[in-house]
Design a protein around this motif. Structure first.
Motif, short mmCIF file in Angstrom:
data_model
loop_
_atom_site.label_atom_id
_atom_site.label_comp_id
_atom_site.label_asym_id
_atom_site.label_seq_id
_atom_site.Cartn_x
_atom_site.Cartn_y
_atom_site.Cartn_z
N CYS A 42 2.11 -23.17 -75.36
CA CYS A 42 2.05 -24.62 -75.13
C CYS A 42 3.00 -25.36 -76.07
O CYS A 42 3.69 -26.29 -75.65
N LEU A 43 3.04 -24.96 -77.32
CA LEU A 43 3.93 -25.62 -78.28
C LEU A 43 5.40 -25.37 -77.95
O LEU A 43 6.24 -26.26 -78.09
N GLN A 44 5.73 -24.17 -77.48
CA GLN A 44 7.11 -23.85 -77.13
C GLN A 44 7.58 -24.63 -75.91
O GLN A 44 8.76 -24.96 -75.80
N ASN A 45 6.68 -24.93 -74.99
CA ASN A 45 7.06 -25.58 -73.74
C ASN A 45 6.67 -27.05 -73.67
O ASN A 45 6.78 -27.66 -72.61
N ALA A 46 6.23 -27.62 -74.78
CA ALA A 46 5.79 -29.02 -74.78
C ALA A 46 6.93 -29.97 -74.42
O ALA A 46 6.70 -30.99 -73.76
N SER A 47 8.14 -29.64 -74.80
CA SER A 47 9.27 -30.54 -74.51
C SER A 47 9.63 -30.57 -73.03
O SER A 47 10.31 -31.48 -72.57
N LYS A 48 9.16 -29.59 -72.26
CA LYS A 48 9.44 -29.53 -70.82
C LYS A 48 8.28 -30.03 -69.97
O LYS A 48 8.39 -30.06 -68.75
N ASP A 49 7.18 -30.38 -70.59
CA ASP A 49 5.97 -30.75 -69.86
C ASP A 49 6.03 -32.22 -69.45
O ASP A 49 5.99 -33.11 -70.30
N PRO A 50 6.10 -32.52 -68.15
CA PRO A 50 6.20 -33.91 -67.73
C PRO A 50 4.96 -34.73 -68.06
O PRO A 50 5.03 -35.96 -68.13
N LEU A 51 3.82 -34.09 -68.26
CA LEU A 51 2.62 -34.84 -68.65
C LEU A 51 2.70 -35.32 -70.08
O LEU A 51 2.06 -36.29 -70.45
N VAL A 55 8.25 -38.58 -66.85
CA VAL A 55 9.25 -38.26 -65.84
C VAL A 55 10.27 -39.39 -65.82
O VAL A 55 9.89 -40.56 -65.76
N PRO A 56 11.56 -39.07 -65.87
CA PRO A 56 12.55 -40.13 -65.77
C PRO A 56 12.38 -40.91 -64.46
O PRO A 56 12.09 -40.32 -63.42
N SER A 57 12.52 -42.22 -64.51
CA SER A 57 12.27 -43.03 -63.32
C SER A 57 13.20 -42.66 -62.17
O SER A 57 12.84 -42.80 -61.01
N SER A 58 14.39 -42.18 -62.48
CA SER A 58 15.32 -41.80 -61.41
C SER A 58 14.85 -40.55 -60.67
O SER A 58 15.20 -40.34 -59.51
N ASP A 59 14.06 -39.71 -61.33
CA ASP A 59 13.57 -38.47 -60.71
C ASP A 59 12.16 -38.60 -60.16
O ASP A 59 11.65 -37.67 -59.55
N ASN A 60 11.52 -39.73 -60.35
CA ASN A 60 10.12 -39.89 -59.98
C ASN A 60 10.00 -40.31 -58.51
O ASN A 60 10.32 -41.43 -58.15
#
Length: 71
Positions: A42-51, A55-60
């Motif tokens: 979880c700590l390793q992948n926290a930077s990739k977790d959209p929660l 989420v960038p507004s352009s991708d939402n």
């Protein structure tokens, strides 16, 4: 007990034994080890977790539609 119900009970018992043998053969790890590995993942992948990072507004795809106004 009829012959068909006896054979049905035997089949059910054989399936139960097969399932128990399968479950007994599964390699298990200590809960503390699993918790440690889960925490590290979880700590390793926290930077990739959209929660967590959003989420960038352009991708939402669920962003509110832009309103259009005429002057």
């Amino acid at each position: 007990m009829s012959n068909s119900s006896a054979s049905s009970n035997l089949i059910i018992a054989q399936k139960a034994v097969k399932q128990l043998r399968l479950e007994a053969s599964i390699r298990r790890i200590m809960v503390s080890q699993a918790a440690s590995e889960l925490s590290r993942f979880c700590l390793q992948n926290a930077s990739k977790d959209p929660l967590l990072v959003g989420v960038p507004s352009s991708d939402n795809p669920f962003r509110p539609p832009k309103s259009c106004s005429l002057f």
